[in-house]
Motif scaffolding. Structure first.
Motif, PDB file in Angstrom:
ATOM      1  N   ILE A 116       0.975   4.149  -2.715  1.00 34.65           N
ATOM      2  CA  ILE A 116       0.570   5.648  -2.540  1.00 34.65           C
ATOM      3  C   ILE A 116       1.686   6.498  -2.991  1.00 34.65           C
ATOM      4  N   MET A 139      -3.553  14.581   3.855  1.00 33.26           N
ATOM      5  CA  MET A 139      -3.040  13.542   2.767  1.00 33.26           C
ATOM      6  C   MET A 139      -4.464  12.877   2.218  1.00 33.26           C
ATOM      7  N   VAL A 181      -6.544  -0.016  18.091  1.00 33.80           N
ATOM      8  CA  VAL A 181      -7.843  -0.157  17.930  1.00 33.80           C
ATOM      9  C   VAL A 181      -8.103  -1.604  18.410  1.00 33.80           C
ATOM     10  N   ALA A 209      -2.183   2.729  14.682  1.00 36.15           N
ATOM     11  CA  ALA A 209      -3.526   3.207  15.269  1.00 36.15           C
ATOM     12  C   ALA A 209      -4.339   1.793  15.261  1.00 36.15           C
ATOM     13  N   VAL A 266      -0.700   4.991  10.786  1.00 38.67           N
ATOM     14  CA  VAL A 266      -1.986   4.111  10.472  1.00 38.67           C
ATOM     15  C   VAL A 266      -1.836   2.647  11.132  1.00 38.67           C
ATOM     16  N   LEU A 310      -0.994  14.781   9.977  1.00 35.13           N
ATOM     17  CA  LEU A 310      -1.024  14.345   8.349  1.00 35.13           C
ATOM     18  C   LEU A 310      -2.153  13.779   7.765  1.00 35.13           C
ATOM     19  N   GLY A 311      -2.874  13.028   8.498  1.00 32.95           N
ATOM     20  CA  GLY A 311      -3.996  12.057   7.770  1.00 32.95           C
ATOM     21  C   GLY A 311      -4.838  13.099   6.773  1.00 32.95           C
ATOM     22  N   LEU A 364      -8.185   7.685   4.148  1.00 34.09           N
ATOM     23  CA  LEU A 364      -6.647   8.136   3.448  1.00 34.09           C
ATOM     24  C   LEU A 364      -6.334   6.923   2.341  1.00 34.09           C
ATOM     25  N   VAL A 365      -6.531   5.629   2.856  1.00 32.07           N
ATOM     26  CA  VAL A 365      -6.301   4.483   1.824  1.00 32.07           C
ATOM     27  C   VAL A 365      -7.131   4.511   0.437  1.00 32.07           C
ATOM     28  N   ALA A 373      -6.535   7.522  -1.730  1.00 29.37           N
ATOM     29  CA  ALA A 373      -5.272   7.258  -2.207  1.00 29.37           C
ATOM     30  C   ALA A 373      -5.396   6.374  -3.477  1.00 29.37           C
ATOM     31  N   PHE A 374      -6.425   5.573  -3.436  1.00 27.46           N
ATOM     32  CA  PHE A 374      -6.436   4.355  -4.545  1.00 27.46           C
ATOM     33  C   PHE A 374      -7.566   5.018  -5.158  1.00 27.46           C
ATOM     34  N   THR A 394       1.903   7.632  -6.890  1.00 27.69           N
ATOM     35  CA  THR A 394       1.023   8.684  -7.081  1.00 27.69           C
ATOM     36  C   THR A 394       1.900   9.911  -7.174  1.00 27.69           C
ATOM     37  N   LYS A 420       2.195  12.295  -5.069  1.00 27.57           N
ATOM     38  CA  LYS A 420       1.684  13.595  -4.710  1.00 27.57           C
ATOM     39  C   LYS A 420       2.269  14.098  -3.392  1.00 27.57           C
ATOM     40  N   VAL A 421       2.626  13.035  -2.525  1.00 24.86           N
ATOM     41  CA  VAL A 421       3.404  13.520  -1.331  1.00 24.86           C
ATOM     42  C   VAL A 421       4.623  12.723  -1.067  1.00 24.86           C
ATOM     43  N   SER A 478      -7.328   6.680   8.797  1.00 28.37           N
ATOM     44  CA  SER A 478      -6.612   5.864   8.089  1.00 28.37           C
ATOM     45  C   SER A 478      -7.149   5.030   6.822  1.00 28.37           C
ATOM     46  N   THR A 511       3.138   8.124   7.684  1.00 25.51           N
ATOM     47  CA  THR A 511       1.655   8.338   7.763  1.00 25.51           C
ATOM     48  C   THR A 511       1.360   6.798   7.858  1.00 25.51           C
ATOM     49  N   VAL A 548      -5.485  16.043  -0.404  1.00 19.99           N
ATOM     50  CA  VAL A 548      -4.556  16.450  -1.064  1.00 19.99           C
ATOM     51  C   VAL A 548      -4.653  15.505  -2.762  1.00 19.99           C
ATOM     52  N   TYR A 549      -5.302  14.667  -2.782  1.00 23.35           N
ATOM     53  CA  TYR A 549      -5.602  13.704  -3.698  1.00 23.35           C
ATOM     54  C   TYR A 549      -6.956  14.480  -4.467  1.00 23.35           C
ATOM     55  N   ILE A 609       0.627  -1.216  -0.027  1.00 25.96           N
ATOM     56  CA  ILE A 609       0.044   0.029   0.015  1.00 25.96           C
ATOM     57  C   ILE A 609       0.945   1.333  -0.108  1.00 25.96           C
ATOM     58  N   ALA A 621      -8.680   5.272  13.050  1.00 26.77           N
ATOM     59  CA  ALA A 621      -8.740   4.347  12.225  1.00 26.77           C
ATOM     60  C   ALA A 621      -9.761   4.713  10.892  1.00 26.77           C
TER      61      ALA A 621
END
Lengths: 289, 372
Positions: A84, B220, A109, A105, A102, B216-217, B270-271, B274-275, A87, A89-90, B267, A98, B223-224, A80, B264
């Motif tokens: 990312i 980010m 959880v 986190a 993630v 950052l989350g 974000l994923v 991004a996709f 792309t 982008k970052v 996250s 990040t 940004v897409y 993943i 979560a």
């Protein structure tokens, strides 16, 4: 809990320190010289997802279950991250950071869900995050020792290929040595090392424990072999002193004590280097005058 | 009272996320050498010293010590980097881990007889943020954290607005910025101050690690979808509000910590973004790259057929798939695919001998490429 007064346990701690020290130092050298220190952090946190999943599904944190679940999890997270980054982008470092958070986190959880909803499993957050040798039996420590030893032996056997991987990727590619497969092997080796070391040092300090000795030793040595040997020595010594220190000071977690021991060693070494430099400068001035 | 407490928690998390998103927008564009997670660990040291003095969250000593620690460490690291060849990123990781270990030792000593455990400093627990309250003459004016994050958001908005033009210039064209402003020191200091204030305050809500995702989350994710830094900051604030509501609701249902659920959700978003983002996402980019590659190969194929027709070398290479694949060094499967594509676009046809030939449209296409 291991008993620091029995000879068998003393030998066990020495064996563990040496094997784990070599395994972590070798991985540290490989990934530091390839300038992929952030990858170590990402692998550490994403492998701990495997740890949490093992607890969630199986209800146990057996070493082999951790490894079995951690390998696909880490590879998935790395894929993943790579996607990312594709792309553009970052920046790569921001994406890696990040994704590391993630992963963390996700672990929190899962662990907090298990802790609050599963009556049978009580999650010890401090043990997960900071490591605690006092919670392990001699049998478990033995297992960590064997795994660390296997990694150390495999790395020593493959030392030439590792050198090429660090310094001359083109050589591996042109000689058809399957660069990607070898890279995958290195990542799997890192995952196993990280899982083994995070049991003792904790996931928070595992990346630091892998990188720190290499960065310090780099200033004192001239060849790769010396770097391997001396960073292994430094890791082993700090592990041994740290484990004993944490057994004697029940208030603090093992990871904290080991990192602080490593820092003290680093400061001593850097101090010595500074003194030596000053003496050399003085000698040179005397020679000139 | 219970409902008011819930609303307070949602407000706190929205304010914290919004304040973080503004700083995050800058970091995402700037690509700073330090990561907020390293800064989070460094600030844990200052946090623990501040905690020794005050023993309560959201207090002035905690924030002050955290900010001072971050700024001092940043300065020292910069100095070390100038004198040695260690990279800034590696130094941040190492120093943060060492300071974090020392911070934990201090915290362990302090939290032995305290309701806040070290776990909560790592993982973040929002409930504690509403314990310290401002009361005047017995009247409750709300929690200290609520005011803290409001002030933080205000400071970030003001600093961001004042330096908006400078930031834009710095990100787009650093050389131009330097020609106008001599050096980047002041702007870098502003960014450092914003980062340190935000991390020092948010660490009390999100914990030392998740603070990085808070910062950052959301930028980010956005940004897409957006192009301008100001739009990025505004949309990030909007997303923050929805995320905090969703986070609180799910956490209540699943009985998990609110911060971790919020993290979560960020996250997952974000994923997903991004996709799946329409133009800049991984899938869209992959498809567009594949189409570009196909078009380039189609051009090569048409050129080959054109040359075979014009130069007429039937004995060497003929306009049949096998020869094309040999000449252009493509696999036979891929060659067949590209030929099919050319058929679909009506750029080629087969002559009586079974050789490929260009249609009128095909010749026009080749001429267009050659003229270009």
């Amino acid at each position: 809990m291991i008993n620091i007064l029995t000879t068998a346990d003393v030998i066990l701690v020495i064996q563990l320190s040496v094997a784990l020290g070599i395994a972590t130092a070798i991985n540290g050298v490989i990934f530091s010289l390839r300038e992929e220190t952030r990858v170590i952090t990402l692998v550490t946190y994403s492998s701990s997802i495997g740890n949490a999943l093992a607890l969630f599904f199986v209800g146990a944190t057996a070493f082999y279950v951790n490894i079995l679940l951690a390998i696909p999890t880490v590879l998935f997270v790395l894929a993943i991250t790579k996607a990312i980054t594709y792309t553009k982008k970052v920046s790569k470092s921001i994406v890696t950071t990040t994704m590391t958070t993630v992963s963390f986190a996700t672990v929190i959880v899962l662990l907090s869900y298990i802790d609050r909803n599963f009556e049978t499993h009580q999650v010890n957050f401090t043990m997960y995050l900071l490591g605690n040798i006092r919670l392990f039996e001699s049998k478990e420590i033995n297992l960590i020792f064997y795994i660390a030893m296997v990694i150390a032996i495999i790395s020593i056997i493959n030392i030439n290929r590792i050198k090429q991987n660090i310094f001359d990727k083109q050589y591996l590619v042109t000689n058809n040595l399957k660069y990607n497969i070898f890279n995958l092997m290195l990542i799997i080796q890192l995952i196993i090392t990280v899982i083994a070391s995070s049991q003792i040092v904790g996931i928070v300090f595992a990346p630091g424990f892998i990188i720190l000795p290499v960065i310090i030793v780099k200033y004192f040595v001239k060849s790769l072999l010396q770097l391997f040997i001396f960073s292994s020595l430094l890791s082993s010594l700090s592990l041994f002193v740290g484990i004993y220190g944490s057994l004697l000071m029940p208030l603090f977690s093992t990871g904290v004590v080991i990192i602080l021991t490593l820092t003290i060693f680093a400061l001593i070494l850097l101090g010595c280097k500074l003194l030596m430099n000053k003496k050399t400068i003085k000698k040179n001035i005397l020679k000139v005058t | 009272m219970f409902l008011l407490g819930q609303l307070e928690i949602i407000l706190i998390i929205t304010l914290a996320l919004s304040a973080c998103s503004i700083v995050g927008s800058i970091l995402v564009f700037q690509g700073a050498p330090y990561s907020p997670s390293s800064i989070g660990r460094i600030s844990t040291f200052g946090f623990s010293i501040g905690f020794l003095y005050s023993s309560t969250l959201s207090s002035v000593p905690i924030i002050l010590f955290s900010i001072i620690t971050i700024l001092v460490v940043q300065k020292i690291i910069k100095k070390i980097c100038e004198k040695t060849d260690i990279s800034e990123g590696v130094l941040y990781v190492l120093v943060s881990i060492i300071l974090f270990a020392i911070g934990i030792v201090i915290m362990h000593i302090q939290t032995v007889n305290n309701f806040i455990t070290t776990d909560k400093i790592f993982t973040g627990e929002l409930v504690y943020t509403i314990i310290n309250r401002i009361t005047i003459n017995g009247y409750d004016f709300g929690s200290v954290s609520l005011y803290l994050f409001s002030i933080l958001l205000l400071i970030n908005i003001v600093l961001f607005t004042i330096n908006n033009n400078g930031l834009k210039m710095l990100f787009v064209d650093k050389t131009y910025y330097l020609s106008v402003n001599k050096n980047t020191d002041l702007l870098e200091l502003v960014i450092s101050v914003m980062v340190s204030i935000t991390v020092a305050s948010t660490i009390q809500v999100a914990g030392s690690f998740i603070v990085s995702l808070f910062i950052l989350g959301i930028p980010m994710i956005t940004v897409y979808f957006v192009k301008r830094i100001s739009t990025l900051a505004i949309s990030a604030i909007t997303i923050s509000t929805s995320v905090s509501f969703a986070g609180y609701s799910i956490a209540k249902i699943l009985n998990i910590s609110i911060v971790s659920v919020t993290a979560a959700i960020i996250s997952s978003l974000l994923v997903l973004s991004a996709f799946l983002a329409p133009e800049r996402g991984v899938i869209a980019l992959f498809l567009s790259n594949r189409n570009d590659r196909k078009n380039i190969m189609l051009d090569d194929l048409l050129n080959y057929i054109y040359e075979a027709e014009q130069v007429n070398q039937p004995n060497q290479y003929q306009a049949i798939p096998h020869d094309i694949s040999d000449y252009l060094n493509w696999s036979i499967n891929y060659t067949t695919k590209i030929i099919k594509l050319a058929y679909i676009r009506e750029l080629i046809s087969k002559d009586n001998d079974g050789f490929l030939q260009l249609t009128k449209q095909g010749i026009k296409h080749v001429n267009l490429i050659n003229n270009a």
